[in-house]
Scaffold this motif. Structure first.
Motif: not given
Length: 154
Positions: A127-145
Motif C-alpha cells: 500500500r506504500h503508506g497511502f491512505p485507503e482512498g488514495v491507494f484505491l484510486r491509484r490502483h484504479g487509475e492503473w487498471w484504467q490504463g
C-alpha cells in the motif's frame, strides 16, 4: 463488501474478442507499474493458463514463474475471475479480480472489480503508506490504463 477498485471501459470488439484480448493477449498490452510490482524482480511477462484451475503467472527474466492467482471462473466472452496476490502477501492476504464482458451495441463494456483489499493491512508494503482512498484510486487509475492499453490492441 470490503475495499475494492471498480473500473470500466468500452472497446470496439465483440465480448468474445475482448475476452481473448484480455486473456490470450495479456502479454501484449500489460504495462507494469513499479508501485504495484508482484515481486522484487518484476516486471516479467504476464500470461494466463486458460480455464478454471489455470493460473495467472508472471514469468521473470530468470525463467521462474510467479503465480499471481488461480482462475476460479472462466466463461469466454462473459466473465473471468482470478486470485491476485503479491509475493509480499501473507497466506491469508489475497484479493480477487472479476472481469465482465458486456455487449453494448457494437462495442463491449469491460469491467474490472478488484475486491478484497481489506485483507491487506494499511501498513503493508503493497500500500506504500497511502491512505485507503488514495491507494484505491491509484490502483484504479492503473487498471484504467491497463484496460485502455488492451483496447488499443483490438
Amino acid at each position: 463488501m470490503g475495499s475494492r477498485v471498480l473500473v470500466s471501459i468500452r472497446v470496439k470488439a465483440t465480448p468474445q474478442r475482448a475476452f481473448e484480448a484480455f486473456t490470450r493477449d495479456i502479454g501484449l498490452w500489460w504495462k507494469p507499474n513499479a508501485l504495484f510490482a508482484f515481486t522484487p524482480r518484476s516486471p516479467g511477462r504476464m500470461a494466463f493458463e486458460g480455464g478454471v484451475g489455470g493460473r495467472l503467472v508472471e514469468t521473470l527474466d530468470n525463467g521462474i514463474d510467479f503465480q499471481i492467482g488461480e482462475i476460479s471462473d472462466w466463461k469466454p466472452g462473459e466473465f473471468l475471475a482470478f486470485g491476485w496476490r503479491q509475493a509480499s502477501f501473507e497466506q491469508h492476504q489475497s484479493t480477487r479480480v472479476e472481469v465482465s464482458f458486456e455487449a453494448v451495441g457494437e462495442e463491449t463494456r469491460v469491467t474490472i472489480n478488484h475486491l478484497g483489499w481489506d485483507s491487506v493491512p494499511p501498513e503493508h508494503v503493497a500500500r506504500h503508506g497511502f491512505p485507503e482512498g488514495v491507494f484505491l484510486r491509484r490502483h484504479g487509475e492503473w487498471w484504467q490504463g491497463l484496460l485502455a492499453s488492451m483496447g488499443e490492441t483490438l
